[in-house]
Each structure stands twice: as C-alpha cells, then as structure tokens.
Design an enzyme around this catalytic site. Structure first.
Site, short mmCIF file in Angstrom:
data_model
loop_
_atom_site.label_atom_id
_atom_site.label_comp_id
_atom_site.label_asym_id
_atom_site.label_seq_id
_atom_site.Cartn_x
_atom_site.Cartn_y
_atom_site.Cartn_z
N CYS A 111 0.86 -1.18 0.00
CA CYS A 111 0.00 0.00 0.00
C CYS A 111 0.90 1.23 0.00
CB CYS A 111 -0.92 0.00 1.22
SG CYS A 111 -1.97 1.46 1.29
N CYS A 265 -5.09 6.12 -4.09
CA CYS A 265 -4.37 4.84 -3.99
C CYS A 265 -2.94 5.12 -4.48
CB CYS A 265 -5.06 3.78 -4.85
SG CYS A 265 -4.17 2.21 -4.91
N1 LIG Z 1 -6.32 -2.44 -2.23
C1 LIG Z 1 -4.94 -2.69 -2.52
C2 LIG Z 1 -4.04 -2.45 -1.35
C3 LIG Z 1 -4.03 -1.01 -0.89
C4 LIG Z 1 -3.41 -0.05 -1.90
C5 LIG Z 1 -3.28 1.32 -1.30
N2 LIG Z 1 -4.50 2.02 -1.14
C6 LIG Z 1 -2.21 2.18 -1.91
O1 LIG Z 1 -2.16 3.37 -1.54
O2 LIG Z 1 -1.36 1.70 -2.64
C7 LIG Z 1 -4.73 -4.14 -2.97
O3 LIG Z 1 -5.50 -5.03 -2.60
O4 LIG Z 1 -3.76 -4.37 -3.71
#
Ligand SMILES: N[C@@H](CCC[C@H](N)C(=O)O)C(=O)O
Length: 328
Positions: A111, A265
């Site tokens: 993340c 993200c």
């Molecule tokens: N939902 C993603 C993991 C989290 C990613 C995050 N929000 C970021 O900032 O990179 C997954 O399941 O790969």
C-alpha cells in the site's frame, strides 16, 4: 470507543475473538491516519503479539459500526512474521514491518499511501527519526525506503515495477479489457505490477471520469488470478516546471481490490503514471503529478527501474476500540 486503555499484551485477536482464555472484553489502542484521504486504522504491535483476523479487521474498518477505514495497518517487528524474517536476512535495517489488510479483511502485498502513513506513525511512536535519515521497513512486496522532504511530504522508493504483459503489451498499449457498469462495451487496459496488481484504463475527458459508476467492481478480462485494483485515468498533458524539468499530469479515480472506490491509492497512482508514460512513448516525462479525489501525489520513474511515490501523510486522532470475544 473509549479514550484510554490498551490491549492486554498477552491477548491475541484472531477473527475478532480474543484467544487468551478469557471471555472479558478487550480494547485495542489505535491511531487513525490518511494519505490524500486513503484512510487507515493503525495499530501499534511493536511487541508482535497481535493476530488481527479478517473479522477483527472488518470491525475496525466498518464506517458505521467501527472506526472506518480503507485499510488496517499493524506495525509489528519484522522478526515476528515469516515474510519479515526473510527480508531481515538481506536487509537487517528493516526492523519494522507494515502488515497491511484491506477493509474487507483480505491481505494485500503493498500500500503506497499506507507506507507514508506508517512512516508518520513510526515517527509518532519514536521508532523512526526521518529528520536524521531514511526509514527502512518491511512489506509483503519487499523492503521500502522512506525519506522526508523539506515541505513535510514523505517520498517512498516503491521498488521495481513491471508490465506483466511484457514488451508486446507495451507496444500494443494493452493486455486486458475493462467493463465499467454503464459502459456500452469493454475498453482496452494495461496491467501494471507494483508488488500488488493494477489495471489502468485511459479515458478521453474529465466528464467521462466524473460520470463513472464505481459502486460495483469493474469487470476485468482476462480475469486476474489474484484480483486487481482498477485505475481510470485522464492524461492532462505535459509541461516544464520552474526547474526546467518536464512533468506530466494525470487525473485518476480508482476501484481498490478489497475495498471499493477510494479517494486515493498510492500504488494505483504509480501504475497510472507509468501506464500513461508508456502510452506517451519515448521522451515522455519521468515525473508525474497524479490528481485523485483526495489530493495530489507525485510519481517519479527512477533511472534504476524503481519508482518513487511522494505525498502527504496525516495522523488525525487516536483512541481505543472494544473487540468483544466472539462478537465480531
Ligand atoms: N487495495 C490494494 C491495497 C491497498 C493499496 C493502497 N490504497 C495504496 O495506496 O497503494 C490491494 O489489494 O492491492
């Protein structure tokens, strides 16, 4: 929620059940933080005694019955996890590990916004001094290095990235297709691996981006074996900044695996910038500003094949949360 108290150091929480042999309610101390509104519940487990199961993660992340978050981050000693112990063999400085869970309780490898917020959390606990040097931490996608910039932003070396479809996918500009609810047909997309999986789709206009219905997960083909995060992007063009550096800009919305639509993200921003850079061809900028609903982050394609993510990290409040035996 109460404002004081801490989990008993010998309590282990698994699937929301406290398995220390008692039925007494326990409370879990937490801090809430976010990076461009990608928000997280952070748990200090520097003793490495907590086992946060999926039900406990869902209870913490629940926006109505819990604290509310896109993900839950446990700060633990790398030595307490098999993945962390493997990293310590080659990088002994990676003393602390980011154990990341999506809001639905699933484990994610990485993340990007979470790493920055993890760094701010480690600073607040006195476990890192980013004024004096970088923080080296373990993640399931490998070691990550964080430095602090003079303006307070955190810059993370996100390691090596790849286009899983290889040169053929880059030459064609696609290796997948995505169908968003309401579209008349599927659109071409490019897969990008940042340690976790991403699929990026280019749109033509801001209006198209604003109109997207991301209340259900986009349908991605071929079906990714481990799921995927989906980034919808509008390239905004390139310019030269005050230092003479060529920079690109992109707008992005994202549907995160294990969560739903989020306001940002970090790994997704990296994937978006790298896909748009590839689509732009040779001579495209290495530096990209990615505008998301929760703010802006900076992505830089580094010469060594790594990518850097920079942006803010905020800790907003702390408290304690009851995890009642068998009730979550
Ligand atoms: N939902 C993603 C993991 C989290 C990613 C995050 N929000 C970021 O900032 O990179 C997954 O399941 O790969």
């Amino acid at each position: 929620m109460t404002t004081s108290g801490a989990t008993s150091p010998d309590a282990t929480i698994s699937d929301g059940t406290i398995s220390d042999g008692t039925t007494a309610p326990r409370t879990l101390a937490f801090t809430k933080g976010h990076g461009t509104h990608n928000d997280f519940v952070l748990v200090d487990d520097r003793d490495g005694v907590l086992d946060l199961g999926p039900a406990a993660v869902r209870a913490l992340a629940d926006r109505r019955g819990g604290i509310g978050a896109d993900g839950v981050i446990r700060l633990a000693p790398s030595a307490a996890l098999p993945e962390g112990r493997a990293l310590l063999e080659s990088e002994p400085a990676a003393r602390w590990f980011m154990d990341y869970r999506n809001g639905d309780g699933s484990v994610a490898e990485m993340c990007g916004n979470g790493v920055r917020v993890f760094a701010a959390f480690a600073e607040s606990l006195g476990l890192a001094d980013l004024g004096a040097g970088e923080l080296v931490l373990g993640t399931r996608a490998g070691v990550r290095r964080v430095r602090k910039e003079p303006d307070g932003w955190y810059a993370v070396d996100m390691g090596r990235w790849t286009f899983p479809g290889g040169d053929a996918a880059v030459a064609a500009g696609l290796d997948a297709s995505v169908q968003v609810r309401g579209w008349t047909g599927a659109r071409p997309a490019l897969s990008v691996d940042l340690g976790n999986p991403h699929t990026v789709v280019a749109l033509g206009t801001d209006d198209e981006l604003d109109a997207l219905d991301l209340t259900v997960a986009p349908d991605v083909r071929p079906v990714p074996p481990h799921g995927t995060n989906v980034e919808l992007v509008v390239p905004l063009g390139e310019s030269v900044d005050e230092h003479g550096t060529s920079v690109g800009r992109v707008r992005m919305r994202v549907h995160e695996r294990g969560v739903g639509e989020t306001r940002s993200c970090g790994t997704g921003a990296c994937a978006a910038a790298l896909a748009v850079r590839a689509w732009a061809g040779g001579g495209a900028p290495d530096v990209w500003f990615v505008e998301v609903p929760g703010g802006t982050v900076r992505v830089t394609a580094l010469a060594d094949g790594h990518v850097e993510l920079a942006g803010p990290a905020e800790l907003v409040f702390a408290g304690t949360f009851p995890l009642v035996d068998g009730s979550r």
